[in-house]
Write a protein that holds these residues in place. Structure first.
Motif, PDB file in Angstrom:
ATOM      1  N   GLN A  27       0.829  -1.214   0.000  1.00  0.00           N
ATOM      2  CA  GLN A  27       0.000   0.000   0.000  1.00  0.00           C
ATOM      3  C   GLN A  27       0.860   1.260   0.000  1.00  0.00           C
ATOM      4  O   GLN A  27       0.564   2.209  -0.706  1.00  0.00           O
ATOM      5  N   THR A  28       1.925   1.278   0.801  1.00  0.00           N
ATOM      6  CA  THR A  28       2.754   2.485   0.902  1.00  0.00           C
ATOM      7  C   THR A  28       3.840   2.546  -0.171  1.00  0.00           C
ATOM      8  O   THR A  28       4.392   3.611  -0.413  1.00  0.00           O
ATOM      9  N   GLN A  29       4.159   1.434  -0.807  1.00  0.00           N
ATOM     10  CA  GLN A  29       5.193   1.354  -1.841  1.00  0.00           C
ATOM     11  C   GLN A  29       6.466   2.106  -1.432  1.00  0.00           C
ATOM     12  O   GLN A  29       6.889   3.057  -2.075  1.00  0.00           O
ATOM     13  N   PRO A  30       7.110   1.666  -0.355  1.00  0.00           N
ATOM     14  CA  PRO A  30       8.296   2.381   0.127  1.00  0.00           C
ATOM     15  C   PRO A  30       9.495   2.189  -0.799  1.00  0.00           C
ATOM     16  O   PRO A  30       9.568   1.218  -1.560  1.00  0.00           O
ATOM     17  N   ASP A  31      10.425   3.127  -0.729  1.00  0.00           N
ATOM     18  CA  ASP A  31      11.702   2.983  -1.437  1.00  0.00           C
ATOM     19  C   ASP A  31      12.633   2.072  -0.658  1.00  0.00           C
ATOM     20  O   ASP A  31      13.452   1.370  -1.235  1.00  0.00           O
ATOM     21  N   VAL A  32      12.519   2.135   0.688  1.00  0.00           N
ATOM     22  CA  VAL A  32      13.389   1.356   1.564  1.00  0.00           C
ATOM     23  C   VAL A  32      12.552   0.746   2.682  1.00  0.00           C
ATOM     24  O   VAL A  32      11.676   1.406   3.236  1.00  0.00           O
ATOM     25  N   ILE A  33      12.847  -0.512   2.990  1.00  0.00           N
ATOM     26  CA  ILE A  33      12.265  -1.174   4.158  1.00  0.00           C
ATOM     27  C   ILE A  33      13.413  -1.393   5.127  1.00  0.00           C
ATOM     28  O   ILE A  33      14.378  -2.088   4.806  1.00  0.00           O
ATOM     29  N   MET A  34      13.338  -0.779   6.297  1.00  0.00           N
ATOM     30  CA  MET A  34      14.377  -0.935   7.319  1.00  0.00           C
ATOM     31  C   MET A  34      13.864  -1.898   8.375  1.00  0.00           C
ATOM     32  O   MET A  34      12.794  -1.687   8.937  1.00  0.00           O
ATOM     33  N   GLN A  52       9.465 -13.215  -2.370  1.00  0.00           N
ATOM     34  CA  GLN A  52       8.475 -13.917  -3.186  1.00  0.00           C
ATOM     35  C   GLN A  52       7.390 -12.978  -3.715  1.00  0.00           C
ATOM     36  O   GLN A  52       6.825 -13.224  -4.775  1.00  0.00           O
ATOM     37  N   ALA A  53       7.132 -11.883  -2.992  1.00  0.00           N
ATOM     38  CA  ALA A  53       6.159 -10.891  -3.464  1.00  0.00           C
ATOM     39  C   ALA A  53       6.796  -9.934  -4.468  1.00  0.00           C
ATOM     40  O   ALA A  53       6.109  -9.096  -5.048  1.00  0.00           O
ATOM     41  N   ARG A  54       8.091 -10.067  -4.644  1.00  0.00           N
ATOM     42  CA  ARG A  54       8.852  -9.212  -5.569  1.00  0.00           C
ATOM     43  C   ARG A  54       8.682  -7.723  -5.244  1.00  0.00           C
ATOM     44  O   ARG A  54       8.497  -6.896  -6.140  1.00  0.00           O
ATOM     45  N   VAL A  55       8.736  -7.426  -3.960  1.00  0.00           N
ATOM     46  CA  VAL A  55       8.671  -6.040  -3.507  1.00  0.00           C
ATOM     47  C   VAL A  55       9.884  -5.305  -4.087  1.00  0.00           C
ATOM     48  O   VAL A  55      11.010  -5.803  -4.032  1.00  0.00           O
ATOM     49  N   GLN A  56       9.665  -4.131  -4.646  1.00  0.00           N
ATOM     50  CA  GLN A  56      10.721  -3.392  -5.326  1.00  0.00           C
ATOM     51  C   GLN A  56      11.575  -2.534  -4.398  1.00  0.00           C
ATOM     52  O   GLN A  56      12.558  -1.960  -4.827  1.00  0.00           O
ATOM     53  N   ALA A  57      11.226  -2.450  -3.137  1.00  0.00           N
ATOM     54  CA  ALA A  57      11.968  -1.607  -2.191  1.00  0.00           C
ATOM     55  C   ALA A  57      13.323  -2.227  -1.859  1.00  0.00           C
ATOM     56  O   ALA A  57      13.483  -3.449  -1.849  1.00  0.00           O
ATOM     57  N   LEU A  58      14.287  -1.381  -1.557  1.00  0.00           N
ATOM     58  CA  LEU A  58      15.561  -1.816  -1.010  1.00  0.00           C
ATOM     59  C   LEU A  58      15.290  -2.310   0.408  1.00  0.00           C
ATOM     60  O   LEU A  58      14.624  -1.630   1.190  1.00  0.00           O
ATOM     61  N   THR A  59      15.760  -3.498   0.745  1.00  0.00           N
ATOM     62  CA  THR A  59      15.529  -4.042   2.083  1.00  0.00           C
ATOM     63  C   THR A  59      16.830  -3.972   2.859  1.00  0.00           C
ATOM     64  O   THR A  59      17.846  -4.522   2.451  1.00  0.00           O
ATOM     65  N   TYR A  60      16.773  -3.268   3.975  1.00  0.00           N
ATOM     66  CA  TYR A  60      17.944  -2.960   4.788  1.00  0.00           C
ATOM     67  C   TYR A  60      17.742  -3.527   6.186  1.00  0.00           C
ATOM     68  O   TYR A  60      16.784  -3.178   6.872  1.00  0.00           O
ATOM     69  N   TYR A  61      18.618  -4.434   6.586  1.00  0.00           N
ATOM     70  CA  TYR A  61      18.549  -5.054   7.910  1.00  0.00           C
ATOM     71  C   TYR A  61      19.660  -4.508   8.799  1.00  0.00           C
ATOM     72  O   TYR A  61      20.815  -4.430   8.372  1.00  0.00           O
ATOM     73  N   VAL A  81      19.722  -7.840  -0.509  1.00  0.00           N
ATOM     74  CA  VAL A  81      19.553  -7.299   0.838  1.00  0.00           C
ATOM     75  C   VAL A  81      20.846  -6.600   1.246  1.00  0.00           C
ATOM     76  O   VAL A  81      21.940  -7.049   0.915  1.00  0.00           O
ATOM     77  N   ILE A  82      20.727  -5.488   1.947  1.00  0.00           N
ATOM     78  CA  ILE A  82      21.903  -4.864   2.541  1.00  0.00           C
ATOM     79  C   ILE A  82      21.743  -4.877   4.051  1.00  0.00           C
ATOM     80  O   ILE A  82      20.623  -4.984   4.573  1.00  0.00           O
ATOM     81  N   TRP A  83      22.870  -4.789   4.757  1.00  0.00           N
ATOM     82  CA  TRP A  83      22.820  -4.803   6.217  1.00  0.00           C
ATOM     83  C   TRP A  83      23.971  -3.978   6.757  1.00  0.00           C
ATOM     84  O   TRP A  83      24.928  -3.672   6.052  1.00  0.00           O
ATOM     85  N   SER A  84      23.850  -3.629   8.010  1.00  0.00           N
ATOM     86  CA  SER A  84      24.894  -2.854   8.662  1.00  0.00           C
ATOM     87  C   SER A  84      25.047  -3.319  10.101  1.00  0.00           C
ATOM     88  O   SER A  84      24.205  -4.023  10.631  1.00  0.00           O
TER      89      SER A  84
END
Length: 114
Positions: A27-34, A52-61, A81-84
């Motif tokens: 619903q929110t179509q974020p650019d980044v999911i933290m 699996q949902a092919r979400v287009q947001a960058l996923t940051y853990y 996925v990126i992480w820090s």
């Protein structure tokens, strides 16, 4: 460019119904999911749903994706996925010594952020 926080989701410990969280992401179509969650199996199931949902947001853990279990359990679903972390495992003599002692004591490799 600037980012705005559009939603904050608190994920409970234990079994999680990801359908509502995925609905909110779509619903929110974020650019980044933290993701600031540290329970390995919860992180794996969340990332599997996102991939699996092919979400287009960058996923940051924060930290969690550095655990070997994350990559091992997800395989290709962990790609992108990126992480820090605020602590890291380095390729210097001190880091090599720590890794050797960790493996000897626990029988497995340490993650890169430990």
């Amino acid at each position: 460019m600037h980012w705005t926080v559009t939603d904050v989701v608190q994920v409970p410990i234990g079994e999680v119904d990801w359908s509502e969280i995925l609905r909110r992401i779509e619903q929110t179509q974020p650019d980044v999911i933290m993701v600031n969650h540290f329970v390995p199996d919860v992180l794996v199931s969340l990332q599997r749903v996102i991939a699996q949902a092919r979400v287009q947001a960058l996923t940051y853990y924060v930290y969690g994706a550095s655990m070997p279990h994350f990559r091992d359990a997800l395989g290709a679903d962990a790609d992108g996925v990126i992480w820090s972390t605020v602590t890291g495992l380095y390729e210097d003599p001190l880091g090599r010594d720590f890794r050797a002692r960790y493996r000897k004591r626990f029988g497995t490799d340490a993650g890169w952020s430990q």
